[in-house]
Each structure stands twice: as structure tokens, then as C-alpha cells.
Design a protein around this motif. Sequence first.
Motif, short mmCIF file in Angstrom:
data_model
loop_
_atom_site.label_atom_id
_atom_site.label_comp_id
_atom_site.label_asym_id
_atom_site.label_seq_id
_atom_site.Cartn_x
_atom_site.Cartn_y
_atom_site.Cartn_z
N ASP A 51 46.68 -27.37 -18.29
CA ASP A 51 45.46 -27.81 -18.99
C ASP A 51 44.38 -28.14 -17.98
OD1 ASP A 51 43.49 -28.81 -20.61
OD2 ASP A 51 44.59 -30.62 -21.21
N PRO A 52 43.58 -27.14 -17.57
CA PRO A 52 42.55 -27.37 -16.55
C PRO A 52 41.42 -28.28 -17.01
CG PRO A 52 42.38 -25.16 -17.46
CD PRO A 52 43.65 -25.74 -17.99
N THR A 53 41.37 -28.62 -18.31
CA THR A 53 40.32 -29.53 -18.78
C THR A 53 40.72 -30.99 -18.56
OG1 THR A 53 41.16 -29.69 -21.05
CG2 THR A 53 39.65 -27.86 -20.54
N TYR A 54 41.96 -31.24 -18.13
CA TYR A 54 42.39 -32.61 -17.85
C TYR A 54 41.95 -33.00 -16.45
CZ TYR A 54 45.30 -36.68 -16.95
OH TYR A 54 45.72 -37.93 -16.61
N LEU A 55 41.12 -34.04 -16.36
CA LEU A 55 40.60 -34.51 -15.08
C LEU A 55 41.13 -35.92 -14.84
CD1 LEU A 55 36.91 -33.25 -15.42
CD2 LEU A 55 38.82 -32.11 -14.28
N ASP A 56 42.00 -36.07 -13.87
CA ASP A 56 42.71 -37.33 -13.66
C ASP A 56 41.90 -38.33 -12.84
OD1 ASP A 56 45.51 -38.63 -13.94
OD2 ASP A 56 45.04 -38.88 -11.81
N PHE A 57 41.24 -37.88 -11.77
CA PHE A 57 40.48 -38.79 -10.92
C PHE A 57 39.23 -39.27 -11.67
CE2 PHE A 57 41.97 -36.76 -6.65
CZ PHE A 57 43.26 -37.21 -6.90
N GLU A 58 38.89 -40.55 -11.51
CA GLU A 58 37.73 -41.11 -12.21
C GLU A 58 36.44 -40.39 -11.84
OE1 GLU A 58 37.56 -45.26 -11.39
OE2 GLU A 58 39.35 -45.75 -12.58
N TYR A 59 36.21 -40.18 -10.56
CA TYR A 59 34.95 -39.55 -10.17
C TYR A 59 34.87 -38.12 -10.67
CZ TYR A 59 36.60 -36.37 -6.49
OH TYR A 59 37.18 -35.32 -5.81
N MET A 60 36.01 -37.43 -10.75
CA MET A 60 36.01 -36.07 -11.24
C MET A 60 35.68 -36.02 -12.72
SD MET A 60 36.23 -32.93 -10.30
CE MET A 60 36.92 -33.08 -8.65
N ARG A 61 36.15 -37.02 -13.47
CA ARG A 61 35.80 -37.09 -14.89
C ARG A 61 34.30 -37.30 -15.05
NH1 ARG A 61 36.86 -34.66 -19.05
NH2 ARG A 61 34.60 -34.42 -18.94
N LEU A 62 33.69 -38.10 -14.19
CA LEU A 62 32.25 -38.30 -14.24
C LEU A 62 31.51 -37.01 -13.91
CD1 LEU A 62 32.02 -41.80 -12.50
CD2 LEU A 62 31.84 -41.29 -14.94
N MET A 63 31.99 -36.27 -12.93
CA MET A 63 31.39 -34.97 -12.63
C MET A 63 31.54 -34.04 -13.83
SD MET A 63 32.22 -33.98 -8.67
CE MET A 63 31.11 -34.54 -7.36
N GLY A 64 32.70 -34.06 -14.46
CA GLY A 64 32.91 -33.25 -15.64
C GLY A 64 31.93 -33.59 -16.75
N ASP A 65 31.61 -34.88 -16.90
CA ASP A 65 30.64 -35.29 -17.90
C ASP A 65 29.27 -34.67 -17.62
OD1 ASP A 65 32.49 -36.81 -19.28
OD2 ASP A 65 31.92 -38.69 -18.31
N VAL A 66 28.86 -34.68 -16.36
CA VAL A 66 27.57 -34.08 -16.00
C VAL A 66 27.58 -32.59 -16.33
CG1 VAL A 66 25.93 -33.59 -14.15
CG2 VAL A 66 27.14 -35.79 -14.20
N VAL A 67 28.65 -31.90 -15.97
CA VAL A 67 28.76 -30.47 -16.27
C VAL A 67 28.71 -30.24 -17.77
CG1 VAL A 67 30.30 -28.47 -16.16
CG2 VAL A 67 30.00 -29.93 -14.14
N ASP A 68 29.40 -31.07 -18.54
CA ASP A 68 29.44 -30.91 -20.00
C ASP A 68 28.05 -30.96 -20.62
OD1 ASP A 68 32.18 -30.74 -19.93
OD2 ASP A 68 32.53 -32.77 -20.67
N LEU A 69 27.18 -31.79 -20.04
CA LEU A 69 25.88 -32.03 -20.66
C LEU A 69 24.77 -31.19 -20.04
CD1 LEU A 69 26.09 -35.91 -21.13
CD2 LEU A 69 26.49 -34.12 -22.82
N MET A 70 25.12 -30.26 -19.16
CA MET A 70 24.12 -29.36 -18.59
C MET A 70 23.80 -28.24 -19.59
SD MET A 70 25.34 -28.71 -14.65
CE MET A 70 24.15 -27.35 -14.50
N GLY A 71 22.52 -28.10 -19.93
CA GLY A 71 22.10 -26.98 -20.77
C GLY A 71 22.84 -26.93 -22.10
N ALA A 72 22.98 -25.71 -22.62
CA ALA A 72 23.65 -25.52 -23.91
C ALA A 72 25.16 -25.65 -23.75
CB ALA A 72 23.30 -24.15 -24.48
N GLU A 73 25.81 -26.21 -24.75
CA GLU A 73 27.26 -26.40 -24.70
C GLU A 73 27.97 -25.06 -24.56
OE1 GLU A 73 30.86 -28.35 -27.41
OE2 GLU A 73 28.76 -28.48 -28.05
N GLY A 74 28.87 -24.98 -23.60
CA GLY A 74 29.65 -23.76 -23.41
C GLY A 74 28.94 -22.64 -22.70
N GLN A 75 27.69 -22.84 -22.32
CA GLN A 75 26.92 -21.79 -21.63
C GLN A 75 27.50 -21.53 -20.24
OE1 GLN A 75 22.84 -22.85 -21.07
NE2 GLN A 75 22.26 -20.90 -20.12
N ALA A 76 27.64 -20.27 -19.88
CA ALA A 76 28.18 -19.91 -18.57
C ALA A 76 27.26 -20.41 -17.46
CB ALA A 76 28.37 -18.40 -18.47
N LEU A 77 27.86 -20.76 -16.34
CA LEU A 77 27.12 -21.26 -15.19
C LEU A 77 27.41 -20.42 -13.96
CD1 LEU A 77 27.84 -25.11 -15.47
CD2 LEU A 77 25.78 -23.91 -16.24
#
Length: 288
Positions: A51-77
Motif C-alpha cells: 500500500d504505497p499510499t500509507y505514509l508512516d513518518f510524520e513529516y512524510m504524511r505532511l508532505m503527502g498532504d501538500v501533494v494531495d492539495l496541489m492543483g486538481a485532485e488526481g492530476q498527474a504531476l
Amino acid sequence: MGRRSRDGAGPRPGVHKVAGGEAELLRDADREGGWMLLIGGVPQSYVDLADPTYLDFEYMRLMGDVVDLMGAEGQALDAVHIGGAACTLPRYVAATRPGSRQVVFEPDGPLVRLVRERLPVKNVPGLKIRVVDGRTGTAALADDADDLVVVDAFAEASMPVELATREFVADAARVLRPGGVLLMNVADGFRLAYARRVVATVRSVFRHVLLLGEPGVLRGRRFGNLVVAASRRPLPVEGLTRRAAGGAVRARLLTGDDLAGFAAGARPIEDGEDVAAPVPPEQVFGRP
């Protein structure tokens, strides 16, 4: 300690020689696909191969939050990652934003081979790994080529200072498209003198900057990771504030006047300056 790996690919606990010292792979007994990568006894990455969507480290989860909210949901980067380790965030981006094109710059060749053999990335679509340091790799990129530049690189438990200078941050800005985002993982502790200088450096290049971190780390009470996000365009402050306050990872967000106060009196870091990045105290990670 896991037994030393011999022949055969695939996940397996063990200790391996890499350019940065000794790398150890540990299985997570609580998650079937969970693996921890440590270098010199310091945790560098956690990946869940199932499950690559599981982010265990706290700072990595915060980075994931930033990525999630960039542009349109699910848009390729189009993304650049400086510092590879086990490629946790590239795996996350590939899973949550199908069609993304990503490149990882990692100078430790033996570490790259270890990850390819033991924590396979060949099934991560659109991902390339190049054995090169972050500054050299970034300098070769075209202008306005990418949506995301992630700096998550450590050597002997410290962030390489050459990845925190104004000259490097300006080069990262050159690579980013107008709405692109720079993400940086900064480790610091008592009084946060280094983190304040990194924030001052990023603010000297980007108009919109925010800082995320666990409250105890932000107050300088303990050593830990802080996440800096920056862009030429406004960042998703409201959404990130809600996630920081109500998510599994409780964090604070600083921006605007609060962030200006955080960095008050701190000078941007320049190339050639004699600056030492902080090292975790002995009690952190049980370091010898």
C-alpha cells in the motif's frame, strides 16, 4: 538485527554496505508490506510495498498532504525528488496521481541498487532513478519543466547544506512551472537556528512560503522534522491548516506574518558560507 542478505532479490531483512555507510532493512511486524530502511542506525524511509499510499513518518504524511492539495485532485504531476532512499514519496505520487512522470536524484549508487533489488521500484510507473547529486541533477533540468521539486536528502543524519542555499533554491525555482511547489524536509532542534535560516533562504526566492511541523518541534523543544513548502502562487493554506489540526498527524502551520516572525533576524544561506547542518542528539534514534 536481521541476517545479512546474500543472493536473490526481493524484500529481506539484512544489513548492506552502501556509500553512506551501513544500510539496514527491517520488516514491520504490524504491516505485511511494511519495511524500514535505516542508514547508520538512522531511519531514512518507511515503505509499504502493498500500500504505497500509507505514509508512516510524520513529516512524510505532511508532505503527502501538500501533494494531495496541489492543483486538481488526481492530476498527474511532473516531479523531481532530490534524495531517494526507498522512494516513499515517489511511490505515493504514482499511486495517487496516475500518469505522473518522476525522476529521483540519489548519489549513493549502492543504495540505489539495494532499493531496486530489495524494495523494487520497477513496478512504479513513470519513475526513473539517476545516480547523481541533487545540485548536478537539478542544474541539468530545463526551465519551467516540473510541477514539484522535493528536497529530502540526508548525509550522516544531516541535510546537505548545499541543498539549502539561496543559489540552489533559485535553481529549483527556475525548474518549476509558475504554479509549481518546492517541498523541503528540514531537520532541526533546540532554538531552530538552522531551520530559521532555511526559511529565510526560501522566502528570499519565493513569494508564498509556509512551514509545517509538530508543535514540540516548532517550539524548539525537541529535535525533529519540519516541512517547508513554497511557490510563486498561493499555496492551499486553508486546506493544509485543517489537515494539520485534525489529521492523524497533529501539526501547526506557519505562514504570512507568523512565518516572517519565525525567520526574523535570520539571514539566507549563501553558497560557500561555512554553515553546519544540525545533527540529531545521541538519544534520538538511539544513535551511538
